[in-house]
Design a protein around this motif. Structure first.
Motif, PDB file in Angstrom:
ATOM      1  N   VAL A  19     -24.049  65.326 -27.474  1.00 31.90           N
ATOM      2  CA  VAL A  19     -22.704  64.854 -26.870  1.00 31.90           C
ATOM      3  C   VAL A  19     -22.768  65.359 -25.564  1.00 31.90           C
ATOM      4  O   VAL A  19     -22.378  64.605 -24.469  1.00 31.90           O
ATOM      5  N   GLY A  20     -22.802  66.694 -25.556  1.00 36.17           N
ATOM      6  CA  GLY A  20     -22.541  67.385 -24.021  1.00 36.17           C
ATOM      7  C   GLY A  20     -24.243  67.909 -23.466  1.00 36.17           C
ATOM      8  O   GLY A  20     -24.729  68.657 -24.001  1.00 36.17           O
ATOM      9  N   HIS A  21     -24.375  67.203 -22.343  1.00 35.61           N
ATOM     10  CA  HIS A  21     -25.779  67.642 -21.493  1.00 35.61           C
ATOM     11  C   HIS A  21     -25.450  68.526 -20.535  1.00 35.61           C
ATOM     12  O   HIS A  21     -25.695  69.755 -20.448  1.00 35.61           O
ATOM     13  N   ILE A  22     -25.315  67.909 -19.181  1.00 42.88           N
ATOM     14  CA  ILE A  22     -25.101  68.756 -18.147  1.00 42.88           C
ATOM     15  C   ILE A  22     -23.589  68.948 -17.717  1.00 42.88           C
ATOM     16  O   ILE A  22     -23.192  70.182 -17.560  1.00 42.88           O
ATOM     17  N   ASN A  23     -22.991  67.877 -17.798  1.00 49.56           N
ATOM     18  CA  ASN A  23     -21.256  68.048 -17.079  1.00 49.56           C
ATOM     19  C   ASN A  23     -20.498  68.241 -18.472  1.00 49.56           C
ATOM     20  O   ASN A  23     -20.048  67.049 -19.132  1.00 49.56           O
ATOM     21  N   HIS A  24     -20.160  69.541 -18.789  1.00 46.07           N
ATOM     22  CA  HIS A  24     -19.525  69.701 -19.994  1.00 46.07           C
ATOM     23  C   HIS A  24     -17.941  69.280 -20.067  1.00 46.07           C
ATOM     24  O   HIS A  24     -17.515  69.608 -19.176  1.00 46.07           O
ATOM     25  N   GLY A  25     -17.691  69.228 -21.192  1.00 47.45           N
ATOM     26  CA  GLY A  25     -16.133  68.854 -21.560  1.00 47.45           C
ATOM     27  C   GLY A  25     -16.221  67.358 -21.570  1.00 47.45           C
ATOM     28  O   GLY A  25     -14.927  66.972 -21.803  1.00 47.45           O
ATOM     29  N   GLN A  26     -16.780  66.536 -20.827  1.00 47.53           N
ATOM     30  CA  GLN A  26     -16.471  64.961 -20.464  1.00 47.53           C
ATOM     31  C   GLN A  26     -16.623  64.181 -21.747  1.00 47.53           C
ATOM     32  O   GLN A  26     -16.173  63.087 -21.631  1.00 47.53           O
ATOM     33  N   TRP A  27     -17.028  64.797 -23.066  1.00 42.36           N
ATOM     34  CA  TRP A  27     -16.764  63.978 -24.142  1.00 42.36           C
ATOM     35  C   TRP A  27     -15.403  63.779 -24.414  1.00 42.36           C
ATOM     36  O   TRP A  27     -15.074  62.806 -25.292  1.00 42.36           O
ATOM     37  N   THR A  28     -14.414  64.491 -24.019  1.00 42.81           N
ATOM     38  CA  THR A  28     -12.991  64.366 -24.240  1.00 42.81           C
ATOM     39  C   THR A  28     -12.346  63.381 -23.267  1.00 42.81           C
ATOM     40  O   THR A  28     -11.202  62.847 -23.473  1.00 42.81           O
ATOM     41  N   HIS A  29     -13.255  62.884 -22.337  1.00 45.05           N
ATOM     42  CA  HIS A  29     -12.787  61.670 -21.505  1.00 45.05           C
ATOM     43  C   HIS A  29     -12.571  60.426 -22.195  1.00 45.05           C
ATOM     44  O   HIS A  29     -13.429  60.178 -23.075  1.00 45.05           O
ATOM     45  N   PRO A  30     -11.546  59.711 -22.062  1.00 48.69           N
ATOM     46  CA  PRO A  30     -11.043  58.212 -23.182  1.00 48.69           C
ATOM     47  C   PRO A  30     -12.091  57.342 -23.013  1.00 48.69           C
ATOM     48  O   PRO A  30     -12.524  56.415 -23.791  1.00 48.69           O
ATOM     49  N   ARG A  31     -12.956  57.316 -21.588  1.00 49.34           N
ATOM     50  CA  ARG A  31     -14.025  56.417 -21.406  1.00 49.34           C
ATOM     51  C   ARG A  31     -15.403  56.634 -21.600  1.00 49.34           C
ATOM     52  O   ARG A  31     -16.125  56.048 -21.820  1.00 49.34           O
ATOM     53  N   ASP A  32     -15.589  58.119 -22.244  1.00 47.17           N
ATOM     54  CA  ASP A  32     -16.838  58.507 -22.511  1.00 47.17           C
ATOM     55  C   ASP A  32     -17.028  58.171 -24.122  1.00 47.17           C
ATOM     56  O   ASP A  32     -16.381  58.342 -24.953  1.00 47.17           O
ATOM     57  N   THR A  33     -18.360  57.892 -24.196  1.00 43.63           N
ATOM     58  CA  THR A  33     -18.927  57.182 -25.499  1.00 43.63           C
ATOM     59  C   THR A  33     -19.932  58.039 -26.125  1.00 43.63           C
ATOM     60  O   THR A  33     -20.590  57.843 -27.199  1.00 43.63           O
ATOM     61  N   SER A  34     -20.102  59.516 -25.635  1.00 46.51           N
ATOM     62  CA  SER A  34     -21.250  60.304 -26.018  1.00 46.51           C
ATOM     63  C   SER A  34     -21.206  60.706 -27.330  1.00 46.51           C
ATOM     64  O   SER A  34     -22.210  61.147 -28.108  1.00 46.51           O
ATOM     65  N   VAL A  35     -19.913  60.847 -27.994  1.00 46.75           N
ATOM     66  CA  VAL A  35     -19.836  61.280 -29.500  1.00 46.75           C
ATOM     67  C   VAL A  35     -20.491  59.921 -30.194  1.00 46.75           C
ATOM     68  O   VAL A  35     -20.746  60.290 -31.516  1.00 46.75           O
ATOM     69  N   ASN A  36     -21.085  58.949 -29.854  1.00 43.78           N
ATOM     70  CA  ASN A  36     -21.789  57.874 -30.612  1.00 43.78           C
ATOM     71  C   ASN A  36     -23.317  58.077 -30.517  1.00 43.78           C
ATOM     72  O   ASN A  36     -23.971  57.104 -30.969  1.00 43.78           O
ATOM     73  N   TYR A  37     -23.576  59.125 -30.083  1.00 45.37           N
ATOM     74  CA  TYR A  37     -24.916  59.507 -29.744  1.00 45.37           C
ATOM     75  C   TYR A  37     -25.775  59.472 -31.126  1.00 45.37           C
ATOM     76  O   TYR A  37     -27.000  59.031 -30.814  1.00 45.37           O
ATOM     77  N   LYS A  38     -25.116  59.401 -32.146  1.00 45.65           N
ATOM     78  CA  LYS A  38     -26.062  59.418 -33.501  1.00 45.65           C
ATOM     79  C   LYS A  38     -26.232  57.778 -34.003  1.00 45.65           C
ATOM     80  O   LYS A  38     -27.061  57.609 -35.031  1.00 45.65           O
ATOM     81  N   ARG A  39     -25.554  56.903 -33.010  1.00 46.37           N
ATOM     82  CA  ARG A  39     -25.756  55.604 -33.325  1.00 46.37           C
ATOM     83  C   ARG A  39     -26.847  54.832 -32.546  1.00 46.37           C
ATOM     84  O   ARG A  39     -26.830  54.979 -31.242  1.00 46.37           O
TER      85      ARG A  39
END
Length: 462
Positions: A19-39
């Protein structure tokens, strides 16, 4: 800056199977889709975006431990998904390769946590399946939590880890370059001979860390040895890079530091008997852009609102093995000698950074330099980094995903192409051929050449 650069700027997408790589916290941004990293479609969709932008490769980082130094535990790490959870990067490559033709893949694997014999087969398999688009980021590890997780008391000494890596690479060169002759595979149905046993040679290795007796399990792949990435800029890491690396990843905050690092790396390569231009040097960078300057600054404000500077500090604490949670905002911090990332500690000590200054640097959740503005302004900044920093390109971190990569592909790439600074199509051949323009295999000046079958058969089998 009218005169053209000697070669196109290299750009890799810097990412991680988390989910979070270098720029932390951005998973909370409404346009960020990193929570789908398992798909799987998250990664195949990203691969298509990167291919549209003619990215040279997706560079996949990895760790095997957890960031448990800050505050003495994983509280911030877990809450903000600071590279936790994190999945295996190699498992992504085949799927992304299936939906692309030109995109390369750099995967991170720690030499201290996998036997070289089995690893050699995994990489050869991926080199076959990608038609020669695989690279390997060689890391020796720096997290004590990773060492403890696999049964050790902690990380071995910094320089000793590189000594072990040297032995590891020698085993790999013998397997990749020296076990199978180029024409060992005949695939002759009439003669019922798939491979000529006389042209397949056992490897007998006796080194200070590894002992191997066996044949490489894979037939020769397009590159044999993958493109070799490495990120060590300490004294010992630099000597290792000078011997082995083709692409060196640095992480410095300004162009003067980039120039100093680049010159030191190229001198070390020359001292090792290689051409200094046989390496490509890449710096980490973040980009925020939009059609107008005002829109780009609006994005910056959005991203800052979503960021977690404290999560970035938790990441940095593990990089230096220093618990910044123990210090006040303006307390002096004794950086000193570390068994973690020595180059990061040396830079922090030389700048005298306090916790307050670090948190200010982490306004976007990460510490990479930022290129901000219109596509033209970003292109100016990237070109300036290449010229003044004497580097060859960038590992582009994601802030909001996939937006950061899509913006670069759709806005910055056309501007760079107009200036003649960026390729307009993928070249032919393997990842190595496209980056260096000198064929699919490692050059004769590389240390692996001593183990190449047909060049020095004895060296391949001892």
């Amino acid at each position: 800056m009218a005169d053209r650069l000697p070669r196109p700027i290299i750009v890799n997408a810097f990412n991680m199977n988390c989910v979070g790589h270098i720029n932390h916290g951005q998973w909370t941004h409404p346009r960020d889709t990193s929570v789908n990293y398992k798909r799987l479609e998250y990664w195949t969709g990203l691969a298509k975006t990167l291919e549209r932008g003619l990215f040279d490769a997706i560079f996949l980082a990895d760790i095997l431990g957890t960031y448990d130094v800050y505050g003495g535990g994983i509280d911030v790490t877990a809450r903000e998904a600071v590279q936790l959870p994190v999945n295996d990067p190699l498992m992504l490559v085949s799927a992304m390769a299936a939906v692309t033709k030109g995109l390369g893949f750099g995967v991170t694997v720690n030499v201290n946590n996998e036997a070289p014999y089995s690893f050699a087969r995994r990489i050869s398999t991926l080199d076959h399946l990608t038609d020669g688009r695989i690279g390997w980021n060689i890391v020796t590890g720096y997290l004590d939590s990773a060492a403890r997780a696999v049964g050790r008391d902690g990380q071995t000494g910094h320089d000793l880890r590189y000594d072990q890596a040297d032995d590891y690479l020698e085993v790999l060169y013998k397997l990749w370059e020296g076990s199978w002759e180029e024409d060992a595979v005949r695939a002759d149905r009439a003669a019922r001979v798939y491979a000529d046993p006389a042209k397949i040679h056992p490897v007998h290795h006796r080194g200070p860390f590894y002992r191997v007796d066996g044949y490489h399990l894979s037939e020769p792949s397009p590159q044999r040895t993958p493109v070799l990435f490495q990120a060590g800029t300490s004294g010992r890491g630099q000597r290792f890079a000078a011997r082995h690396a083709e692409c060196v990843f640095i992480s410095v905050p300004d162009k003067a530091a980039a120039r100093a690092a680049s010159r030191a790396i190229r001198q070390a390569v020359a001292d090792a008997g290689r051409d200094p231009q046989d390496v490509r040097i890449l710096n980490g960078i973040s980009v925020i852009t939009d059609a107008s300057r005002a829109a780009a600054f609006d994005k910056l404000a959005e991203y800052r609102a979503a960021s977690s500077p404290e999560a970035g500090l938790a990441h940095y604490s593990a990089s230096l093995n220093i618990d910044f949670g123990r210090y006040g905002l303006d307390d002096p911090i004794p950086f000193g000698q570390t068994n973690a990332i020595q180059s990061a500690a040396k830079l922090a000590e030389s700048r005298g950074w306090t916790k307050r200054q670090l948190l200010d640097q982490l306004a976007l959740g990460g510490r990479y330099p930022l290129a901000l503005g219109t596509p033209a302004e970003v292109a100016d900044e990237l070109e300036s980094w290449v010229r003044e920093g004497e580097i060859d390109g960038f590992n582009l971190s994601r802030i909001v995903t996939p937006e950061s990569y899509a913006d670069f592909a759709d806005l910055v790439v056309p501007e760079l192409q107009t200036r003649g600074l960026y390729k307009t199509s993928y070249g032919q051949g393997t990842l190595r051929a496209r980056i260096f323009g000198q064929g699919d295999r490692l050059p004769a000046t590389h240390t692996a050449h001593a183990f190449r079958i047909g060049t020095q058969l004895k060296g391949a089998a001892e």
